[in-house]
Design a protein around this motif. Structure first.
Motif, mmCIF file in Angstrom:
data_model
loop_
_atom_site.group_PDB
_atom_site.id
_atom_site.type_symbol
_atom_site.label_atom_id
_atom_site.label_comp_id
_atom_site.label_asym_id
_atom_site.label_seq_id
_atom_site.Cartn_x
_atom_site.Cartn_y
_atom_site.Cartn_z
ATOM 1 N N GLU A 66 0.829 -1.210 0.000
ATOM 2 C CA GLU A 66 0.000 0.000 0.000
ATOM 3 C C GLU A 66 0.864 1.262 0.000
ATOM 4 N N ARG A 67 1.927 1.247 0.802
ATOM 5 C CA ARG A 67 2.802 2.424 0.836
ATOM 6 C C ARG A 67 3.451 2.662 -0.517
ATOM 7 N N PHE A 68 3.847 1.575 -1.204
ATOM 8 C CA PHE A 68 4.448 1.719 -2.523
ATOM 9 C C PHE A 68 3.404 2.222 -3.523
ATOM 10 N N ALA A 69 2.187 1.706 -3.425
ATOM 11 C CA ALA A 69 1.130 2.127 -4.347
ATOM 12 C C ALA A 69 0.771 3.599 -4.153
ATOM 13 N N ARG A 70 0.839 4.081 -2.917
ATOM 14 C CA ARG A 70 0.536 5.503 -2.657
ATOM 15 C C ARG A 70 1.696 6.417 -3.012
ATOM 16 N N GLY A 71 2.864 5.849 -3.264
ATOM 17 C CA GLY A 71 4.015 6.664 -3.620
ATOM 18 C C GLY A 71 4.812 7.151 -2.420
ATOM 19 N N GLU A 72 4.574 6.589 -1.256
ATOM 20 C CA GLU A 72 5.299 7.002 -0.054
ATOM 21 C C GLU A 72 6.744 6.522 -0.079
ATOM 22 N N ILE A 73 6.990 5.398 -0.745
ATOM 23 C CA ILE A 73 8.356 4.880 -0.864
ATOM 24 C C ILE A 73 8.637 4.605 -2.336
ATOM 25 N N ASP A 74 9.926 4.664 -2.698
ATOM 26 C CA ASP A 74 10.281 4.405 -4.097
ATOM 27 C C ASP A 74 10.516 2.905 -4.303
ATOM 28 N N GLU A 75 10.796 2.539 -5.557
ATOM 29 C CA GLU A 75 10.927 1.131 -5.913
ATOM 30 C C GLU A 75 12.113 0.478 -5.209
ATOM 31 N N GLU A 76 13.217 1.207 -5.087
ATOM 32 C CA GLU A 76 14.406 0.643 -4.444
ATOM 33 C C GLU A 76 14.125 0.306 -2.983
ATOM 34 N N GLU A 77 13.488 1.235 -2.269
ATOM 35 C CA GLU A 77 13.176 0.985 -0.861
ATOM 36 C C GLU A 77 12.135 -0.141 -0.733
ATOM 37 N N TYR A 78 11.169 -0.165 -1.665
ATOM 38 C CA TYR A 78 10.159 -1.227 -1.651
ATOM 39 C C TYR A 78 10.812 -2.599 -1.787
ATOM 40 N N ARG A 79 11.728 -2.729 -2.760
ATOM 41 C CA ARG A 79 12.400 -4.017 -2.969
ATOM 42 C C ARG A 79 13.259 -4.398 -1.762
ATOM 43 N N ARG A 80 13.957 -3.432 -1.198
ATOM 44 C CA ARG A 80 14.827 -3.701 -0.043
ATOM 45 C C ARG A 80 13.998 -4.187 1.141
ATOM 46 N N ARG A 81 12.900 -3.495 1.404
ATOM 47 C CA ARG A 81 12.056 -3.888 2.543
ATOM 48 C C ARG A 81 11.316 -5.202 2.268
ATOM 49 N N SER A 82 10.916 -5.407 1.039
ATOM 50 C CA SER A 82 10.232 -6.647 0.685
ATOM 51 C C SER A 82 11.181 -7.843 0.847
ATOM 52 N N ASP A 83 12.452 -7.666 0.415
ATOM 53 C CA ASP A 83 13.444 -8.732 0.607
ATOM 54 C C ASP A 83 13.697 -8.989 2.086
ATOM 55 N N ALA A 84 13.718 -7.916 2.874
ATOM 56 C CA ALA A 84 13.926 -8.068 4.312
ATOM 57 C C ALA A 84 12.756 -8.825 4.951
#
Length: 93
Positions: A66-84
């Motif tokens: 949801e945060r990625f869809a709203r634009g609160e975080i960018d793709e790089e941070e999304y991938r990093r947190r998703s991997d974590a």
């Protein structure tokens, strides 16, 4: 004068009456067994009353999506947190 024994039942008549009695009692016993089984089984409710639905808490991955869809975080941070999230909990050193 009436002769009661003049109309005697033949051997096939006795056979038919015997089979009829066996079938009659088998039907009565089967009905009693089925009634007993139906009465002793717990009743399953097929209709449940509609309770107010309780909202379930979103999973961490859903929050991140949801945060990625709203634009609160960018793709790089999304991938990093998703991997974590996929790698599991961090252990202290």
């Amino acid at each position: 004068m009436m002769f009661w024994y003049d109309h005697d039942v033949s051997g096939w008549g006795w056979f038919g009456m015997s089979i009829g009695m066996v079938l009659f009692w088998a039907l009565i016993i089967t009905a009693l067994v089925l009634i007993f089984r139906a009465a002793s089984q717990p009743h399953e409710h097929t209709h449940t009353p509609s309770a107010p639905s309780t909202p379930t808490a979103p999973t961490p991955q859903q929050i991140l999506d949801e945060r990625f869809a709203r634009g609160e975080i960018d793709e790089e941070e999304y991938r990093r947190r998703s991997d974590a999230l996929r790698s599991g909990p961090l252990t202290k050193r």
